[in-house]
Write an enzyme that holds these catalytic residues in place. Structure first.
Site, PDB file in Angstrom:
ATOM      1  N   ASP A  10       0.874  -1.180   0.000  1.00 16.29           N
ATOM      2  CA  ASP A  10       0.000   0.000   0.000  1.00 16.29           C
ATOM      3  C   ASP A  10       0.908   1.226   0.000  1.00 16.29           C
ATOM      4  O   ASP A  10       2.130   1.113   0.160  1.00 16.29           O
ATOM      5  CB  ASP A  10      -0.884  -0.020   1.262  1.00 16.29           C
ATOM      6  CG  ASP A  10      -1.761   1.211   1.370  1.00 16.29           C
ATOM      7  OD1 ASP A  10      -2.430   1.550   0.382  1.00 16.29           O
ATOM      8  OD2 ASP A  10      -1.772   1.859   2.431  1.00 16.29           O
ATOM      9  N   SER A  11       0.293   2.396  -0.092  1.00 21.96           N
ATOM     10  CA  SER A  11       1.076   3.631   0.005  1.00 21.96           C
ATOM     11  C   SER A  11       1.569   3.863   1.433  1.00 21.96           C
ATOM     12  O   SER A  11       2.457   4.673   1.652  1.00 21.96           O
ATOM     13  CB  SER A  11       0.214   4.810  -0.429  1.00 21.96           C
ATOM     14  OG  SER A  11      -0.918   4.896   0.409  1.00 21.96           O
ATOM     15  N   CYS A  73      -4.273  -1.659  -1.815  1.00 24.84           N
ATOM     16  CA  CYS A  73      -4.414  -0.222  -2.019  1.00 24.84           C
ATOM     17  C   CYS A  73      -5.496  -0.027  -3.066  1.00 24.84           C
ATOM     18  O   CYS A  73      -5.378  -0.542  -4.184  1.00 24.84           O
ATOM     19  CB  CYS A  73      -3.080   0.338  -2.525  1.00 24.84           C
ATOM     20  SG  CYS A  73      -3.173   2.069  -3.005  1.00 24.84           S
ATOM     21  N   GLU A 152      -2.350   8.707   8.475  1.00 28.84           N
ATOM     22  CA  GLU A 152      -0.881   8.565   8.533  1.00 28.84           C
ATOM     23  C   GLU A 152      -0.291   9.335   9.712  1.00 28.84           C
ATOM     24  O   GLU A 152       0.793   9.019  10.184  1.00 28.84           O
ATOM     25  CB  GLU A 152      -0.240   9.028   7.214  1.00 28.84           C
ATOM     26  CG  GLU A 152      -0.493   8.091   6.031  1.00 28.84           C
ATOM     27  CD  GLU A 152       0.242   6.753   6.122  1.00 28.84           C
ATOM     28  OE1 GLU A 152       1.348   6.701   6.673  1.00 28.84           O
ATOM     29  OE2 GLU A 152      -0.327   5.736   5.652  1.00 28.84           O
ATOM     30  N   CYS A 186     -10.920   2.887   0.043  1.00 30.01           N
ATOM     31  CA  CYS A 186      -9.496   3.163   0.263  1.00 30.01           C
ATOM     32  C   CYS A 186      -9.130   2.372   1.512  1.00 30.01           C
ATOM     33  O   CYS A 186      -9.835   2.444   2.529  1.00 30.01           O
ATOM     34  CB  CYS A 186      -9.291   4.655   0.493  1.00 30.01           C
ATOM     35  SG  CYS A 186      -7.662   5.049   1.167  1.00 30.01           S
ATOM     36  N   HIS A 188      -7.037   2.732   3.723  1.00 31.49           N
ATOM     37  CA  HIS A 188      -6.764   3.478   4.954  1.00 31.49           C
ATOM     38  C   HIS A 188      -8.033   3.677   5.787  1.00 31.49           C
ATOM     39  O   HIS A 188      -7.956   3.835   7.005  1.00 31.49           O
ATOM     40  CB  HIS A 188      -6.223   4.871   4.630  1.00 31.49           C
ATOM     41  CG  HIS A 188      -4.754   4.923   4.365  1.00 31.49           C
ATOM     42  ND1 HIS A 188      -4.190   4.451   3.211  1.00 31.49           N
ATOM     43  CD2 HIS A 188      -3.728   5.403   5.117  1.00 31.49           C
ATOM     44  CE1 HIS A 188      -2.876   4.657   3.247  1.00 31.49           C
ATOM     45  NE2 HIS A 188      -2.573   5.230   4.402  1.00 31.49           N
TER      46      HIS A 188
HETATM   47  N1  DGL Z   1      -4.678   3.181   0.904  1.00 32.94           N
HETATM   48  C1  DGL Z   1      -4.675   3.558  -0.463  1.00 32.94           C
HETATM   49  C2  DGL Z   1      -5.995   3.336  -1.121  1.00 32.94           C
HETATM   50  O1  DGL Z   1      -6.582   2.348  -0.766  1.00 32.94           O
HETATM   51  C3  DGL Z   1      -3.960   4.811  -0.838  1.00 32.94           C
HETATM   52  C4  DGL Z   1      -4.377   6.060  -0.192  1.00 32.94           C
HETATM   53  C5  DGL Z   1      -3.455   7.164  -0.576  1.00 32.94           C
HETATM   54  O2  DGL Z   1      -2.250   6.968  -0.496  1.00 32.94           O
HETATM   55  O3  DGL Z   1      -3.953   8.219  -0.967  1.00 32.94           O
HETATM   56  O4  DGL Z   1      -6.453   4.045  -1.973  1.00 32.94           O
END
Ligand code: DGL
Length: 271
Positions: A10-11, A73, A152, A186, A188
Site C-alpha cells: 500500500d502507500s 491499495c 498517517e 481506500c 486506509h
Molecule cells: N490506501 C490507499 C488506497 O486504498 C492509498 C491512499 C493514498 O495513499 O492516498 O487508496
C-alpha cells in the site's frame, strides 16, 4: 502446499487492514508488507505516476520469493492492477472486486455509497464493477482526500475532534442520500471504522475493501493449491520507504501489538 510468502503493499498504513485480515483468516501464511510511506498519499496522483510507483513497489516485493501479491491499495487497484498482472508472472489480486461483491450481496435498497481517494473515484472502477454485478444499483461516490494524511498522522481515535469533524463533513451528505451500504474503497479508511460508523449510524453496513481482499486471497490459494502448511504460525516482515518509527507507532495502535523495531526502511527509488 506452498510455504512461500505473500506480498502485500500500500502507500502506507492502509494495507494493514488487509494484512490483519489475512493473518486472521490464514494464520499459517508468511507475509511481506511494504508501505510506501515516503510517497504517501497516492490518491491525488496521476495515472502515469501511479503506474510507476506500483511497478516499483512490486519490483521491491519480488526481491523476495513470493507465491502471490495482494495490492492492498484501492488507488493502485483501480488504476494499475491490469498492468501489474500483465507484467508479472505470479497471481496478483486487488481490492475492488472483493469489496464490490460483498456490497452487492448485502445491499437491500440498492443504494451503495463509495468513499475512496480522488484517483479511485475518478477511475469509475468500483461503480463499473458494481453495475456488472447488480445493474439496478445506484452508486454514490465521494472522495475523502483528508482521511489518508490524518490516518498517517495517527488521528484514528474516537474523540479526536479533528478527524470527527472531517468525517462528518464528508459523510453526512452521503447519509442523507439514504444509502444502506458504504464501501470503504481506500484501505486506509477502515482504520477509522468507529468514527465512520458513528457518523453513518446502525442502518448502514460498512464494507472494508482491505478486509474483503483476504477472502479473495484464501479462495485463490485454495483453488491453486498454494496454501501454506496448516499447523505452522506465519510471520510478517514489514518494510517502509520512510522513517520506520512513525509507521510502527500507528501500526501498533491498529494491530494492537508492540511494533517497536518491527519495520525496516528501504530505498524504493532503487527498484
Ligand atoms: N490506501 C490507499 C488506497 O486504498 C492509498 C491512499 C493514498 O495513499 O492516498 O487508496
Amino acid at each position: 502446499m506452498d510455504n512461500r510468502a505473500i506480498g502485500v503493499f500500500d502507500s502506507g498504513l492502509g494495507g494493514l487492514t488487509a494484512a490483519r485480515a489475512i493473518r486472521r483468516l490464514l494464520p499459517g501464511e508468511n507475509l511481506v508488507y511494504f508501505g510506501d510511506t515516503a510517497r504517501v498519499p497516492y490518491g491525488g496522483r496521476s495515472r502515469e505516476t501511479l503506474l510507476k510507483y506500483a511497478a516499483q513497489d512490486v519490483r521491491f516485493l519480488r526481491s523476495f520469493d513470493l507465491k502471490a501479491i495482494v495490492v492492498a491499495c484501492g488507488t493502485v487497484s483501480t488504476t494499475a492492477l491490469g498492468a501489474l498482472q500483465r507484467d508479472n508472472d505470479l497471481p496478483i489480486i486487488g481490492v475492488v472486486d472483493p469489496a464490490c461483491r460483498r456490497a452487492a450481496e448485502v445491499t437491500k435498497n440498492c443504494r451503495i455509497g463509495l468513499i475512496a481517494t480522488w484517483a479511485s473515484v475518478r477511475s469509475g472502477a468500483y461503480e463499473a464493477r458494481l453495475r456488472r454485478l447488480r445493474p439496478e444499483v445506484t452508486v454514490l461516490g465521494r472522495a475523502c482526500p483528508l482521511f489518508v494524511p490524518l490516518v498517517e498522522n495517527g488521528r484514528i481515535s474516537r474523540g479526536d475532534i479533528v478527524i470527527e469533524t472531517v468525517a462528518r463533513e464528508y459523510l453526512l451528505p452521503l447519509r442523507e442520500q439514504r444509502i444502506d451500504t458504504l464501501i470503504l474503497g481506500c484501505t486506509h479508511y477502515p482504520l477509522l471504522w468507529d468514527i465512520i460508523s458513528d457518523v453513518m449510524g446502525p442502518g448502514v453496513t460498512l464494507v472494508s475493501a482491505g478486509e474483503e481482499s483476504a477472502y479473495e486471497l484464501r479462495h485463490l490459494l485454495e483453488s491453486r493449491e498454494l496454501l501454506a502448511q496448516e499447523d505452522r504460525k506465519g510471520k510478517t516482515a514489514f518494510y517502509v520507504s520512510d522513517r520506520a518509527e512513525d509507521f510502527e507507532q500507528t501500526a501498533s495502535q491498529f494491530l494492537q501489538e508492540d511494533m517497536r523495531h518491527a519495520a525496516k526502511q528501504i530505498n524504493i527509488e532503487q527498484y
